[in-house]
Design an enzyme around this catalytic site. Structure first.
Site, PDB file in Angstrom:
ATOM      1  CG  ASN A 118      44.844  -6.927 -21.569  1.00  0.00           C
ATOM      2  OD1 ASN A 118      44.492  -8.106 -21.660  1.00  0.00           O
ATOM      3  ND2 ASN A 118      45.684  -6.379 -22.430  1.00  0.00           N
ATOM      4  CD  GLU A 145      46.019  -8.809 -25.198  1.00  0.00           C
ATOM      5  OE1 GLU A 145      46.429  -9.599 -26.067  1.00  0.00           O
ATOM      6  OE2 GLU A 145      46.625  -8.599 -24.126  1.00  0.00           O
ATOM      7  CG  ASP A 201      47.317  -2.948 -22.153  1.00  0.00           C
ATOM      8  OD1 ASP A 201      48.265  -2.188 -21.881  1.00  0.00           O
ATOM      9  OD2 ASP A 201      47.488  -4.137 -22.491  1.00  0.00           O
ATOM     10  CG  ASN A 240      50.867  -2.617 -24.361  1.00  0.00           C
ATOM     11  OD1 ASN A 240      51.376  -3.368 -23.540  1.00  0.00           O
ATOM     12  ND2 ASN A 240      49.917  -3.010 -25.201  1.00  0.00           N
ATOM     13  CG  ASP A 272      46.543  -2.198 -17.595  1.00  0.00           C
ATOM     14  OD1 ASP A 272      45.991  -2.629 -18.613  1.00  0.00           O
ATOM     15  OD2 ASP A 272      47.508  -2.769 -17.033  1.00  0.00           O
ATOM     16  CG  HIS A 312      47.005  -6.525 -18.242  1.00  0.00           C
ATOM     17  ND1 HIS A 312      47.521  -5.285 -18.527  1.00  0.00           N
ATOM     18  CD2 HIS A 312      47.479  -7.353 -19.215  1.00  0.00           C
ATOM     19  CE1 HIS A 312      48.270  -5.343 -19.609  1.00  0.00           C
ATOM     20  NE2 HIS A 312      48.258  -6.583 -20.050  1.00  0.00           N
TER      21      HIS A 312
END
Length: 260
Positions: free
Chosen positions: A12, A39, A150, A152, A221, A251
């Protein structure tokens, strides 16, 4: 690249516009077959296809202005490219897939969720349910499948620097962890945990409170592999070096090496 090895990574980058040179430098120093980015935070028209091609990487991208955005970079040809989760309407650009060297590669940027009592958390629950349903079908079509991104979600307490402090919050909530377990129940495996790892191994650190310096991080991740690829896993690592750079992403890359 050693003969017979196939290296994949996820990162990310928290804005490819800001972090492009970091990515190019990392690829130069860490030649791999596939890199999944999350992202990217840019529209497709702004994506640096030319710079990546000059670095030896083909690229596919699903992006939008300011938020989200996913990409797959590879030194190999990519076929059967798909965007999003089938049969799930979502205006956010969070999934892109392709077949590379006989492996189905799925790049995901799973919803953050904001807070457990928020609408965004409810969206995360719906999104994860849709992902699970879709991946069940994908596994039938593509036995050799890898899901990188990722997530989360910190799957276990050992994936969080201070579980007590985070109790009841996003990334570690029981519902999120249950969704992660449901992915594993499909026949996927957390590749990082197939190997002995150092304690407090994390992939994300908050910019605030000197999070990285104090190793106040989380492992959110992940690279999940299908049953058909489990025995091919050679090594799984986290490269903390990019997090030490000036203006880094919060990250850092997670890498998996397969023997194919």
């Amino acid at each position: 690249m050693e003969s017979g090895t196939f290296k994949l990574a996820t990162w990310n980058v928290n804005s490819l516009n800001v972090r492009l040179q970091h990515v190019l430098d990392w690829l130069r120093d860490n030649p791999i077959d596939v890199l999944c980015l999350q992202e990217t935070k840019q529209e497709d028209s702004k994506f640096p296809y030319t710079e990546l091609k000059e670095a030896g990487y083909n690229a596919i991208h699903s992006g939008q202005k300011t938020y989200n955005g996913v990409a797959i970079l590879s030194t190999h040809d990519m076929t059967e490219v798909e965007h999003g989760i089938a049969d799930f309407e979502d205006g956010q650009k969070r999934v892109i897939s392709a077949t590379i060297n006989g492996v189905r590669v799925v790049c995901v940027y799973i919803v953050n969720g904001q807070a457990v009592d928020s609408e965004k958390y409810e969206y995360k629950m719906r999104w994860l349910t849709a992902l699970n349903t879709w991946l069940a079908g994908e596994l039938k079509k593509y036995p050799k499948l890898v899901v990188l991104g990722d997530y989360n979600i910190a799957p276990e307490d050992r994936d969080c620097h201070d579980p007590a402090a985070w109790l009841g919050q996003i990334l570690v909530s029981p519902q999120e962890r249950e969704h992660f377990q449901k992915l594993l129940q499909l026949g996927l495996h957390d590749s990082f945990r197939l190997f002995e790892q150092a304690e407090k191994s994390f992939s994300w650190w908050d910019y605030r409170m000197m999070g990285f310096r104090r190793n106040f991080g989380m492992r959110i991740d992940h690279i999940l592999v299908s049953d058909a690829l489990k025995s091919a896993c050679i090594a799984a690592t986290i490269d903390k070096a990019p997090r030490k750079l000036e203006r880094p992403s919060d990250h850092t890359p997670v890498i998996l090496e397969l023997g194919l």
